[in-house]
Every structure is written in C-alpha cells, then in structure tokens.
Design a protein around this motif. Structure first.
Motif, PDB file in Angstrom:
ATOM      1  N   ARG A 120       0.803  -1.220   0.000  1.00  9.79           N
ATOM      2  CA  ARG A 120       0.000   0.000   0.000  1.00  9.79           C
ATOM      3  C   ARG A 120       0.840   1.276   0.000  1.00  9.79           C
ATOM      4  O   ARG A 120       0.543   2.244   0.714  1.00  9.79           O
ATOM      5  CB  ARG A 120      -0.929   0.018   1.218  1.00  9.79           C
ATOM      6  N   GLY A 121       1.945   1.229  -0.765  1.00  8.55           N
ATOM      7  CA  GLY A 121       2.770   2.431  -0.942  1.00  8.55           C
ATOM      8  C   GLY A 121       3.553   2.832   0.296  1.00  8.55           C
ATOM      9  O   GLY A 121       4.124   3.932   0.340  1.00  8.55           O
ATOM     10  N   ARG A 122       3.580   1.964   1.311  1.00 10.02           N
ATOM     11  CA  ARG A 122       4.333   2.330   2.515  1.00 10.02           C
ATOM     12  C   ARG A 122       5.823   2.104   2.298  1.00 10.02           C
ATOM     13  O   ARG A 122       6.218   1.342   1.432  1.00 10.02           O
ATOM     14  CB  ARG A 122       3.880   1.477   3.702  1.00 10.02           C
ATOM     15  N   ASP A 123       6.644   2.751   3.142  1.00  5.42           N
ATOM     16  CA  ASP A 123       8.092   2.504   3.104  1.00  5.42           C
ATOM     17  C   ASP A 123       8.401   1.269   3.932  1.00  5.42           C
ATOM     18  O   ASP A 123       7.664   0.946   4.856  1.00  5.42           O
ATOM     19  CB  ASP A 123       8.858   3.682   3.731  1.00  5.42           C
ATOM     20  N   TRP A 124       9.519   0.603   3.602  1.00  4.68           N
ATOM     21  CA  TRP A 124       9.995  -0.502   4.440  1.00  4.68           C
ATOM     22  C   TRP A 124      11.347  -0.083   5.002  1.00  4.68           C
ATOM     23  O   TRP A 124      12.298   0.133   4.251  1.00  4.68           O
ATOM     24  CB  TRP A 124      10.095  -1.804   3.634  1.00  4.68           C
ATOM     25  N   HIS A 125      11.407   0.046   6.319  1.00  2.00           N
ATOM     26  CA  HIS A 125      12.630   0.497   7.000  1.00  2.00           C
ATOM     27  C   HIS A 125      13.761  -0.494   6.703  1.00  2.00           C
ATOM     28  O   HIS A 125      13.665  -1.662   7.070  1.00  2.00           O
ATOM     29  CB  HIS A 125      12.332   0.570   8.504  1.00  2.00           C
ATOM     30  N   SER A 126      14.832  -0.028   6.034  1.00  3.91           N
ATOM     31  CA  SER A 126      15.839  -0.967   5.513  1.00  3.91           C
ATOM     32  C   SER A 126      17.271  -0.521   5.803  1.00  3.91           C
ATOM     33  O   SER A 126      18.076  -0.311   4.887  1.00  3.91           O
ATOM     34  CB  SER A 126      15.668  -1.108   3.993  1.00  3.91           C
ATOM     35  N   PHE A 216      14.680   1.783  15.280  1.00  4.16           N
ATOM     36  CA  PHE A 216      13.424   1.953  14.534  1.00  4.16           C
ATOM     37  C   PHE A 216      12.963   3.406  14.650  1.00  4.16           C
ATOM     38  O   PHE A 216      13.043   3.997  15.727  1.00  4.16           O
ATOM     39  CB  PHE A 216      12.317   1.059  15.113  1.00  4.16           C
ATOM     40  N   PRO A 217      12.451   3.985  13.550  1.00  4.13           N
ATOM     41  CA  PRO A 217      11.880   5.320  13.666  1.00  4.13           C
ATOM     42  C   PRO A 217      10.731   5.295  14.701  1.00  4.13           C
ATOM     43  O   PRO A 217      10.105   4.257  14.887  1.00  4.13           O
ATOM     44  CB  PRO A 217      11.313   5.589  12.266  1.00  4.13           C
ATOM     45  N   GLU A 218      10.498   6.426  15.319  1.00  3.99           N
ATOM     46  CA  GLU A 218       9.528   6.476  16.428  1.00  3.99           C
ATOM     47  C   GLU A 218       8.155   5.910  16.059  1.00  3.99           C
ATOM     48  O   GLU A 218       7.550   5.182  16.833  1.00  3.99           O
ATOM     49  CB  GLU A 218       9.373   7.924  16.872  1.00  3.99           C
ATOM     50  N   ASP A 219       7.701   6.233  14.828  1.00  4.60           N
ATOM     51  CA  ASP A 219       6.347   5.789  14.461  1.00  4.60           C
ATOM     52  C   ASP A 219       6.263   4.269  14.292  1.00  4.60           C
ATOM     53  O   ASP A 219       5.166   3.713  14.226  1.00  4.60           O
ATOM     54  CB  ASP A 219       5.870   6.501  13.181  1.00  4.60           C
ATOM     55  N   GLN A 221       8.052   2.137  16.380  1.00  7.55           N
ATOM     56  CA  GLN A 221       8.498   1.436  17.594  1.00  7.55           C
ATOM     57  C   GLN A 221       7.417   0.589  18.262  1.00  7.55           C
ATOM     58  O   GLN A 221       7.712  -0.449  18.832  1.00  7.55           O
ATOM     59  CB  GLN A 221       9.119   2.428  18.582  1.00  7.55           C
ATOM     60  N   SER A 222       6.154   1.013  18.163  1.00  5.07           N
ATOM     61  CA  SER A 222       5.110   0.223  18.841  1.00  5.07           C
ATOM     62  C   SER A 222       4.556  -0.885  17.946  1.00  5.07           C
ATOM     63  O   SER A 222       3.850  -1.766  18.423  1.00  5.07           O
ATOM     64  CB  SER A 222       3.977   1.144  19.285  1.00  5.07           C
ATOM     65  N   ILE A 223       4.869  -0.855  16.645  1.00  8.11           N
ATOM     66  CA  ILE A 223       4.278  -1.864  15.753  1.00  8.11           C
ATOM     67  C   ILE A 223       5.297  -2.808  15.117  1.00  8.11           C
ATOM     68  O   ILE A 223       4.930  -3.836  14.565  1.00  8.11           O
ATOM     69  CB  ILE A 223       3.416  -1.206  14.629  1.00  8.11           C
ATOM     70  N   ALA A 224       6.596  -2.444  15.205  1.00 13.22           N
ATOM     71  CA  ALA A 224       7.614  -3.308  14.589  1.00 13.22           C
ATOM     72  C   ALA A 224       8.571  -3.833  15.652  1.00 13.22           C
ATOM     73  O   ALA A 224       8.747  -3.225  16.707  1.00 13.22           O
ATOM     74  CB  ALA A 224       8.403  -2.510  13.550  1.00 13.22           C
ATOM     75  N   SER A 225       9.146  -4.979  15.368  1.00 10.03           N
ATOM     76  CA  SER A 225      10.155  -5.519  16.272  1.00 10.03           C
ATOM     77  C   SER A 225      11.178  -6.283  15.433  1.00 10.03           C
ATOM     78  O   SER A 225      11.071  -6.342  14.203  1.00 10.03           O
ATOM     79  CB  SER A 225       9.502  -6.429  17.308  1.00 10.03           C
ATOM     80  N   SER A 226      12.172  -6.857  16.111  1.00 11.05           N
ATOM     81  CA  SER A 226      13.178  -7.632  15.386  1.00 11.05           C
ATOM     82  C   SER A 226      13.512  -8.881  16.197  1.00 11.05           C
ATOM     83  O   SER A 226      13.191  -8.962  17.392  1.00 11.05           O
ATOM     84  CB  SER A 226      14.448  -6.800  15.193  1.00 11.05           C
TER      85      SER A 226
END
Ligand code: BTN
Length: 322
Positions: A120-126, A216-219, A221-226
């Motif tokens: 959906r056109g979002r960026d993927w933190h890479s 992780f960018p702040e936005d 941090q609550s939805i992504a992990s590693s």
C-alpha cells in the motif's frame, strides 16, 4: 580466485595456511594471493598474517554476498543465481527490472535498501547490515488466480526458518509474521501477466533481524520488532537467509511437483493469529466487524460477517481489541 582463497582459508579454519601453499594450489603468484587477501580485509574479513606461518581467517563479515553465504549453502537446496548488492533502492524494484530476462529462481539480496517498499505504498525500514532484504523471481506455469498462494508459501517458509530462533512467532494473513503483535517480517508479492498467462512473480521478503528498538523510527516502535529485540541475541543474517532460501526451495519444489500448496497452507493455518478471532476488515472508508474462519485452498481468508460468509483475497485486517 577470491572465492577459492576464501574456501582454502575456511577449510584450514584454526590453522595457518602459507602464501606459498596457496599459490601452488591455485597456480598463481604469491603477489596475486596477497592482493586478494588485502581486498578481503577491505571487505571486512579479519585475516591474521604471521611471518613464516601464513594466513589465518579470524572473522568473516555478516554480509549477504554469495561469497559469505557459500559456507552455509548446500549445492542442492538453493535458488540460483544469487545477485547481491551492498546497497540498492529496492530488491523488488531491481528484480522487476530484470525479471523478463532473468532465470526462474533468481534471488536478489541486499544489505541495505534506500527505497524499500511495503504494501500500500508504505516505506519498508531498511537500514544497512542489520536485516534481510530479499526478492525471489519465479515464473511458474500456473494460472494468475494462484498468485496469492505464493505469498502464503513464502509466509510458511519464513515461519519455518525463523520459528526455531523465535518460538511464538505467528503468521498474520496474508503477508506478515508477528511476535506478540509486532511485525518481524513483511512480504510483498508483485506480478506481471495477462488474463491467462503469468509472466513473472517477484516475492519480496523483509526480515527485521538485528535492528534495535532505538534504531526503529519512532512511528514504528510500537508496531515493529526484530529477532534481536525479542531474543536479546545478535543473530547471523547469513544463516537465517540461507534457512529462508532453503525452506522456500523445498516448498516451491513441492508446489511445482504436485500443483498443491496444501503443505504451506497447513503451516499458515496452524500458525495463524487470526483464525477463530474477532477481526476488523478495513476498507478505504469503512471498518466492518467479522470473525476469521479459515484460510481456504486458494489462500483466501474466509470470514463470517453480519451479512454472511465472505472470502477475502487480500486486504487489511486487524484483530479486534477486547
Ligand atoms: C509489507 O509488510 O508491507 C511488505 C514489506 C516487504 C519488504 C521487502 S524488503 C525486500 C523487498 N524489497 C522491497 O522494496 N520490499 C520487499
């Protein structure tokens, strides 16, 4: 010659290997050997040199190049060829640009993406050298309506490769792997084809391996992990990438041989965090309540809504908060 020298150094592991022995084995001058050793050091290999003893490999960089992945690959388990970039805009974009001419099974893998894309056109933190960014080009002789099944196949393969490291990992239909609700892996399947003929498929897989919470960018941090955040361990991207490739290979071989995706679908059903749950189906301007009932043999999510049973081919769904 570089990969041959690496192979020799790896095979002698804890012992020293003289420049003379290497030059004899490979039939090149000692100056040529020295040049490659220098080059390897520049690439991050730590190679000890002791006068009258020779060279010893102390540390290999955790890069995803074919040279670095070679020790973990078995000749029989791997898609070929493997195209590696230290940095690229997006492995999916590159894979699509070469897909028509590329061999079926080509893998594009990178240590960094500068324009990684999500759905959906979002960026993927890479960020560089932390995670796995991989795209697989396939040209199966299968009808276009089976394309969503390939996302399920990839989700099952990645789950099998990562769950020994992180038990409790779940698959969120159609294309995410989550741990305790946070995203560890995302899959972006893109295709080119006509009504009845599939030209190619590109399955893009992004796995958050060693990114730390602060990275992780702040936005996010609550939805992504590693994997690192959840296990507390710095993990080998090389081993994980090879495991993912190996599981993809096994599933794809089975699909081509049997025409069935059932093995992968079973994994997706058993590891699903949606099935049986009350969910919300998000569309552009509305949210509908439903219950996730099943993932059917076409890879669709079967949902029960107030107006009856429906099948979703793709889309945004979330678990309803209790
Ligand atoms: C998503 O969850 O929205 C899908 C994310 C897919 C990311 C991967 S990383 C490798 C490949 N190249 C891209 O630009 N995207 C995919």
């Amino acid at each position: 010659m570089k990969s041959k020298i690496l192979e020799l150094l790896r095979n002698t592991a804890s012992d020293y290997l003289s420049g003379e022995a290497m030059s004899e084995t490979l039939g090149v001058s000692r100056a040529a050997i020295w040049k490659v050793i220098h080059q390897l050091r520049e690439e991050g290999y730590e190679i000890e040199a002791v006068p009258r003893k020779g060279y010893r490999l102390i540390h290999q960089p955790d890069r995803l190049s074919p040279d670095c992945l070679a020790p973990y690959l078995t000749p029989d388990n791997t898609f070929q060829p493997l195209i590696h970039f230290a940095s690229i805009t997006s492995t999916n974009d590159y894979a699509k640009s070469i897909a028509l001419e590329a061999e079926e099974g080509t893998i594009v893998i990178a240590d960094e993406q500068t324009k990684g894309r999500g759905r959906r056109g979002r960026d993927w933190h890479s960020p560089a050298n932390q995670n796995i960014y991989l795209s697989l080009i396939l040209k199966p002789d299968l009808p276009i309506h089976q394309v969503p099944l390939f996302t399920q196949m990839a989700a099952a393969a990645v789950w099998e490769a990562l769950s020994p490291v992180l038990p409790g990992l779940t698959i969120k239909w159609p294309n995410d792997l989550l741990f305790e609700g946070r995203k560890i892996c995302g899959i972006l399947t893109e295709m080119s084809g006509e009504m009845h003929a599939l030209h190619y498929l590109v399955i893009g897989i992004g796995i958050n391996v060693n990114t730390t919470a602060e990275d992780f960018p702040e936005d996010l941090q609550s939805i992504a992990s590693s994997l690192r955040i959840e296990t507390g361990a710095l993990l080998s991207r090389q081993k994980l990438a090879v495991n993912v490739i190996e599981r993809l290979t096994q599933h794809y071989r089975e699909v081509i041989k049997t025409g069935s995706f059932e093995t992968a679908l079973t994994v997706c059903r058993e590891q699903s965090n949606l099935l049986g749950e009350a969910i919300n189906i998000h569309s552009r301007d509305s949210v509908e309540s439903a219950r996730a009932v099943q993932i059917d043999s076409d890879g669709f999510l079967v949902v029960e809504t107030a107006s009856g049973i429906r099948r979703l081919s793709s889309g945004e769904v979330s678990i309803r908060k209790k």
